[in-house]
Design a protein around this motif. Structure first.
Motif, PDB file in Angstrom:
ATOM      1  N   UNK A   1       8.215 -65.424  65.026  1.00 21.56           N
ATOM      2  CA  UNK A   1       8.918 -64.963  66.227  1.00 21.56           C
ATOM      3  C   UNK A   1       7.972 -64.351  67.245  1.00 21.56           C
ATOM      4  N   UNK A   2       6.707 -64.221  66.868  1.00 24.01           N
ATOM      5  CA  UNK A   2       5.732 -63.561  67.747  1.00 24.01           C
ATOM      6  C   UNK A   2       5.003 -64.543  68.654  1.00 24.01           C
ATOM      7  N   UNK A   3       5.442 -65.801  68.673  1.00 22.01           N
ATOM      8  CA  UNK A   3       4.730 -66.787  69.476  1.00 22.01           C
ATOM      9  C   UNK A   3       5.645 -67.637  70.333  1.00 22.01           C
ATOM     10  N   UNK A   4       5.143 -68.019  71.503  1.00 22.45           N
ATOM     11  CA  UNK A   4       5.859 -68.960  72.371  1.00 22.45           C
ATOM     12  C   UNK A   4       4.919 -70.111  72.728  1.00 22.45           C
ATOM     13  N   UNK A   5       5.536 -71.238  73.021  1.00 21.20           N
ATOM     14  CA  UNK A   5       4.798 -72.412  73.498  1.00 21.20           C
ATOM     15  C   UNK A   5       5.229 -72.638  74.939  1.00 21.20           C
TER      16      UNK A   5
ATOM     17  N   UNK B   1      10.050 -69.056  69.082  1.00 20.66           N
ATOM     18  CA  UNK B   1       9.873 -69.212  67.628  1.00 20.66           C
ATOM     19  C   UNK B   1       8.724 -70.189  67.349  1.00 20.66           C
ATOM     20  N   UNK B   2       7.650 -70.044  68.123  1.00 18.06           N
ATOM     21  CA  UNK B   2       6.544 -71.007  68.034  1.00 18.06           C
ATOM     22  C   UNK B   2       5.288 -70.406  67.395  1.00 18.06           C
ATOM     23  N   UNK B   3       5.443 -69.224  66.776  1.00 21.28           N
ATOM     24  CA  UNK B   3       4.254 -68.558  66.231  1.00 21.28           C
ATOM     25  C   UNK B   3       3.831 -69.066  64.868  1.00 21.28           C
TER      26      UNK B   3
END
Ligand SMILES: *Cc1c(COP(=O)(O)O)cnc(C)c1O
Length: 411
Positions: free
Chosen positions: A295-299, A387-389
């Motif tokens: 949950x700590x990443x975005x694209x 949700x890209x982490x």
């Protein structure tokens, strides 16, 4: 825009989504272009703090590097968790580069080559044996190097953990040694010069059902107790008990976040009733990847074309499944569903149209959001996939179609 609770973890300022406090258009300028992945170090830190608050204090946390092996992410987590779990010699190098003590690194995964086992033994990390063959190879490697390899056995349990997005234990598996064969293996291991530390059971990934995970933790403790009773001296003292992980995160509209307090309370009871009395010296470990970083990443991609086709609107972006395969639904999903997606520079606008976000690959599989409600978006706007982490870039076919790889930043 797909409304999603996790959107709130990225505050909105003047209509812009912010990541690590930086508005997304400014971040794109700073990165030098799109597409890119941005990971938020504060969100990662908060996840570890949340787990520390909810889980028993004597349960240690291990980070499964394969979820996101970006060196800066691994470095950041190395300072927060108790240990790192790697699944290849490449990840092993990243883990050791972080300064983590080899005694706090474990190496799991099927099909480890002799070269990789040699590297692991030379480094002094714990190898989680996935087969009898691997045990023999490790004994040979140890003899050759004059080092006593530190080993644990990965057990394929005799129970199944239902509800996992990907099942990796129970029934016939390429992972681990079947539980019923473990006592015999341990007796053989005891006859060789391997330093046997304990057990590892990992039965599945992406589980959002706390009841199922609680049952799995209890069954794992019971299973290990049984195996130790059968193996006797060959298995004792147990110094390491890795209960696996598989904690899921919500991706889709109807997913609910995992009930961590329930898992913590159950673990407390399992430790008190089963683990501590039988294995007082065991380092008890939960091994998490997705839950720590997902949950700590975005694209972030940019709209390069806007097309109408027979009544439907397509927003064509400069990224796609070659960077973020999971969001296209082609990484372990049975039925394709949309990941949470938003127009990152139009966060204060209400949705006014239905559009599909497609990538720039020449395949219909390259779909990042199917018929989703968005505010009216134009060429140049930024599409953010949440949700890209975890299992993003390194779980995607980057070479497919020959576009350049995306940048990754930790902010
Ligand atoms: C992949 C993997 C993990 C991490 O799983 P998550 O679902 O990302 O938490 C942990 N342990 C092992 C052995 C793995 O292979």
């Amino acid at each position: 825009m797909t409304r999603h609770p996790t959107v709130e973890t990225y505050p909105i300022e003047d209509g812009q989504l912010t990541v690590g406090g930086i508005p997304v258009d400014r971040l794109a300028q700073r990165v030098g272009g799109t597409p890119f992945f941005a990971y938020d170090r504060n969100l990662i830190t908060k996840r570890v703090e949340l787990l520390r608050a909810e889980l028993p204090t004597d349960v240690q946390l291990s980070y499964a590097v394969k979820a996101n092996p970006m060196p800066a992410v691994v470095q950041h987590l190395a300072g927060l968790v108790d240990s790192l779990d790697v699944a290849s010699a490449g990840e092993l190098r990243t883990a050791l580069d972080s300064g983590t003590s080899p005694q706090r690194v474990s190496f799991a995964g099927p099909g480890k080559r002799v070269e990789e086992l040699t590297q692991a033994v030379a480094a002094g990390v714990t190898v989680e044996m996935e087969s009898e063959t691997e045990a023999e190879r490790l004994a040979e490697v140890g003899q050759r190097l004059g080092i006593r390899p530190r080993v644990a056995v990965r057990v394929n349990p005799d129970f199944q953990v239902k509800g996992s997005g990907m099942r990796m234990g129970g029934g016939a598996q390429q992972f681990g040694v079947d539980a019923e064969r473990v006592p015999a293996l341990l007796k053989e291991v005891a006859a060789t010069d391997l330093d046997f530390l304990g057990f590892h059971v990992f039965a599945g990934s992406q589980n959002l059902n706390a009841d199922i995970l609680c049952t799995a933790h209890r069954q794992t403790a019971e299973l290990v107790t049984r195996l130790v009773n059968e193996a006797g001296d060959a298995a004792t003292p147990v110094r390491y008990l890795n209960l696996g992980g598989g904690f899921g995160i919500p991706y889709f509209e109807r997913d609910r976040p995992l009930d961590l307090p329930a898992i913590g309370a159950n673990l407390e009871a399992v430790l008190a009733e089963l683990v501590r009395p039988a294995f007082p010296d065991a380092r008890v470990v939960l091994e998490l990847g997705r839950f720590l970083v997902g949950e700590a990443g975005v694209y972030v991609t940019r709209i390069i074309d806007r097309k109408q086709s027979r009544g439907e609107t397509f927003l064509v972006v400069d990224g796609g499944l070659h960077h973020q395969l999971a969001a296209s639904g082609n990484f372990g999903q049975v039925i394709r569903k949309n990941y949470p997606v938003a127009i990152g520079n139009l966060m204060d606008r209400e949705p006014t149209e239905t559009a599909s976000v497609v990538g720039c690959l020449c395949t219909p599989l390259d779909l990042l959001a199917n018929k989703t409600a968005f505010p009216q978006a134009a060429i140049g706007d930024l599409v953010v996939v949440f949700q890209a982490g975890a299992y993003g870039l390194t779980a995607s076919p980057t070479a497919f179609l020959g576009h350049p790889p995306p940048i990754e930043v930790l902010v």
